[in-house]
Design an enzyme around this catalytic site. Structure first.
Site, short mmCIF file in Angstrom:
data_model
loop_
_atom_site.label_atom_id
_atom_site.label_comp_id
_atom_site.label_asym_id
_atom_site.label_seq_id
_atom_site.Cartn_x
_atom_site.Cartn_y
_atom_site.Cartn_z
N ASP A 167 0.85 -1.20 0.00
CA ASP A 167 0.00 0.00 0.00
C ASP A 167 0.88 1.25 0.00
O ASP A 167 0.75 2.11 0.87
CB ASP A 167 -0.93 -0.01 1.22
CG ASP A 167 -2.03 1.03 1.12
OD1 ASP A 167 -2.31 1.50 0.00
OD2 ASP A 167 -2.60 1.39 2.17
N LEU A 168 1.74 1.36 -0.98
CA LEU A 168 2.63 2.51 -1.06
C LEU A 168 1.84 3.72 -1.57
O LEU A 168 1.40 3.76 -2.70
CB LEU A 168 3.80 2.21 -2.01
CG LEU A 168 4.91 3.27 -2.04
CD1 LEU A 168 5.57 3.43 -0.68
CD2 LEU A 168 5.95 2.91 -3.10
#
Length: 237
Positions: A167-168
């Protein structure tokens, strides 16, 4: 690897090396509040508690489910072997990254509480001093080219150690008061040495988060030129 400390029939605490003194009470916000050691509470996709411990300021969070299932079940997960639970895997990954000198929170401990076919889980990490997430920074500050290049270089270091961040986004990147870049929130992240273009997908996900917030916020200091500066830092030798 974290050391495992069963504390009751349903509670298992696992602690990182050099983090002595952690008990299951440390995972209870009420415990800290009773001692007037609860520094603040933050809310977003979930509640996060900042506490003042004998190990220094810590961040406590409880794992929660996402998506539609969260409407009926926010905190319970199907039981698994301890090594496959979300806090154990995140703590183990943080220990690896911290040992490699990557700019990530220092791991402290995790806890799993089992009940029947389900478990609940919590994680403790050390607080990054004087840091603010990039989403908030960009609402009031325009970064220079060197800052954007530093963000790209920090992500490159993560990828060079084969760490996939699931979940960058601009909420999971932080800047401290020395302009040092930190990466946070490694739930459901893992090491993947296979070169399957996931690094590119990571960057594309990050770009989408910048574009989304640019369209939603009245002030958000991000441009295509900034993205190219980030990529320059990522691809620099």
């Amino acid at each position: 690897m974290p050391s495992i400390h069963p504390t009751a029939s349903s509670d298992i605490v696992f602690i990182s090396p050099n983090c002595k003194g952690v008990t299951k009470d440390w995972f209870k916000p009420d415990y800290w509040q009773a001692q007037q050691k609860l520094l603040k509470t933050a809310t977003g996709r979930g509640t996060v508690w900042f506490v003042d411990s004998t190990l220094g300021p810590l961040v406590l969070r409880q794992y929660r489910r996402g998506g539609l299932v969260a409407k009926v079940n926010r905190f319970h997960f199907m039981t698994q072997p301890l090594s496959a639970t979300r806090p154990y895997q995140e703590l183990e990954l943080l220990e690896f990254m911290h040992a490699k000198g990557l700019h990530v929170p220092q791991p402290v401990a995790g806890m799993v509480r089992r009940k029947g076919l389900f478990y609940q889980a919590w994680l403790l990490t050390k607080q990054i001093p004087n840091a603010e997430d990039l989403f908030n920074v960009l609402q009031h500050t325009a970064l220079n080219a060197a800052d954007w290049q530093n963000i790209g270089a920090t992500i490159k270091q993560l990828h060079a150690h084969n760490v996939y961040h699931s979940d960058l986004n601009c909420h999971n990147i932080m800047l401290d008061d020395q302009q040092k870049v930190w990466l946070i929130d490694f739930d459901k992240c893992y090491r993947d040495p296979e070169q399957r273009h996931w690094q590119t997908h990571n960057l594309e996900r990050l770009k989408r988060s910048f574009d989304k917030e640019s369209s939603r916020q009245s002030t958000f200091h991000f441009s295509e030129a900034n993205w190219q500066q980030l990529l320059a830092g990522y691809h620099a030798d």
